[in-house]
Design a protein around this motif. Structure first.
Motif, mmCIF file in Angstrom:
data_model
loop_
_atom_site.group_PDB
_atom_site.id
_atom_site.type_symbol
_atom_site.label_atom_id
_atom_site.label_comp_id
_atom_site.label_asym_id
_atom_site.label_seq_id
_atom_site.Cartn_x
_atom_site.Cartn_y
_atom_site.Cartn_z
ATOM 1 N N HIS A 212 42.770 16.418 -6.012
ATOM 2 C CA HIS A 212 43.490 16.824 -7.108
ATOM 3 C C HIS A 212 44.322 15.722 -7.717
ATOM 4 O O HIS A 212 44.904 15.087 -6.989
ATOM 5 N N ASN A 213 44.218 15.552 -9.076
ATOM 6 C CA ASN A 213 45.116 14.687 -9.565
ATOM 7 C C ASN A 213 46.403 15.293 -9.870
ATOM 8 O O ASN A 213 46.517 16.405 -10.399
ATOM 9 N N SER A 214 47.598 14.813 -9.223
ATOM 10 C CA SER A 214 48.640 15.430 -9.268
ATOM 11 C C SER A 214 49.513 15.466 -10.512
ATOM 12 O O SER A 214 50.362 16.160 -10.609
ATOM 13 N N ASP A 215 48.832 14.876 -11.451
ATOM 14 C CA ASP A 215 49.595 14.979 -13.003
ATOM 15 C C ASP A 215 49.110 16.211 -13.643
ATOM 16 O O ASP A 215 49.642 16.259 -14.683
ATOM 17 N N THR A 216 48.030 16.732 -13.080
ATOM 18 C CA THR A 216 47.449 17.676 -14.034
ATOM 19 C C THR A 216 47.126 18.984 -12.776
ATOM 20 O O THR A 216 46.353 19.143 -12.248
ATOM 21 N N PRO A 217 47.997 20.066 -12.899
ATOM 22 C CA PRO A 217 47.970 21.034 -12.115
ATOM 23 C C PRO A 217 46.731 22.049 -12.423
ATOM 24 O O PRO A 217 46.421 22.019 -13.665
ATOM 25 N N ASN B 111 40.448 13.382 -8.502
ATOM 26 C CA ASN B 111 40.438 11.509 -8.497
ATOM 27 C C ASN B 111 39.551 11.381 -7.311
ATOM 28 O O ASN B 111 39.293 11.779 -6.305
ATOM 29 N N GLY B 112 38.556 10.544 -7.784
ATOM 30 C CA GLY B 112 37.409 9.739 -6.891
ATOM 31 C C GLY B 112 38.164 8.941 -6.098
ATOM 32 O O GLY B 112 39.279 8.207 -6.441
ATOM 33 N N GLN B 113 37.390 8.455 -5.115
ATOM 34 C CA GLN B 113 38.068 7.422 -4.097
ATOM 35 C C GLN B 113 37.978 5.959 -4.646
ATOM 36 O O GLN B 113 39.122 5.331 -4.372
ATOM 37 N N ASP B 114 37.562 5.899 -5.861
ATOM 38 C CA ASP B 114 37.403 4.383 -6.447
ATOM 39 C C ASP B 114 38.427 4.395 -7.736
ATOM 40 O O ASP B 114 38.344 3.705 -8.661
ATOM 41 N N GLY B 115 39.382 5.693 -8.127
ATOM 42 C CA GLY B 115 40.156 5.776 -9.226
ATOM 43 C C GLY B 115 39.368 6.357 -10.479
ATOM 44 O O GLY B 115 39.890 6.529 -11.376
ATOM 45 N N PHE B 116 38.045 6.891 -10.062
ATOM 46 C CA PHE B 116 37.299 7.779 -11.098
ATOM 47 C C PHE B 116 37.854 8.871 -11.539
ATOM 48 O O PHE B 116 38.064 9.612 -10.181
ATOM 49 N N LEU B 117 37.864 9.533 -12.584
ATOM 50 C CA LEU B 117 38.217 10.567 -12.968
ATOM 51 C C LEU B 117 37.147 11.773 -13.028
ATOM 52 O O LEU B 117 36.190 11.555 -13.784
#
Length: 124
Positions: free
Chosen positions: A28-33, A42-48
């Motif tokens: 989970h992206n912590s910026d977007t609940p 978030n993917g391991q390479d920074g991909f969303l």
């Protein structure tokens, strides 16, 4: 130029989010609940990876073209077999075992309305 994100529409955002986290290494992206309408992973390479509830499709289109799919590369055959077994053990419907696909080794399957490819270019 670098691809930043992919937005997929799904029937159940919570279940799809759990699927991508459990089997494909997203977090989970912590910026977007997360909620029942939208999840940003978030993917391991920074991909969303953005998952949206399909009711948000303005024109009511809930399907992708037949050949549309997303693909994930793994480091080797053992990782492909491991992922296939995890999916199998998790009750995900798999219609084929890993095999040679063109110059790669892997398999395709469907989750929700999305075709997913798991492959490796390493034949060891």
């Amino acid at each position: 130029m670098t691809i930043n994100h992919l937005n997929l529409t799904v029937k159940d955002v919570s279940q799809a989010s759990l699927f991508f986290q459990t089997y494909l290494g997203f977090q989970h992206n912590s910026d977007t609940p997360p909620n029942d309408t939208l999840a940003v992973l978030n993917g391991q390479d920074g991909f969303l990876l953005v998952l949206m509830q399909e009711r948000l499709n303005e024109n009511g289109n809930h399907s992708y073209p037949d050949a549309f799919h997303i693909g994930f590369y793994l480091p080797d055959k053992a990782a492909v077999y491991h992922t296939w077994q995890q999916l199998q053990d998790g009750g995900i419907l798999l219609t084929q075992a890993p095999k040679q696909i063109r110059k790669t080794f892997g398999f395709y399957f469907h989750y929700d309305n999305i075709m997913i490819e798991i492959t490796t270019a390493n034949n060891n």
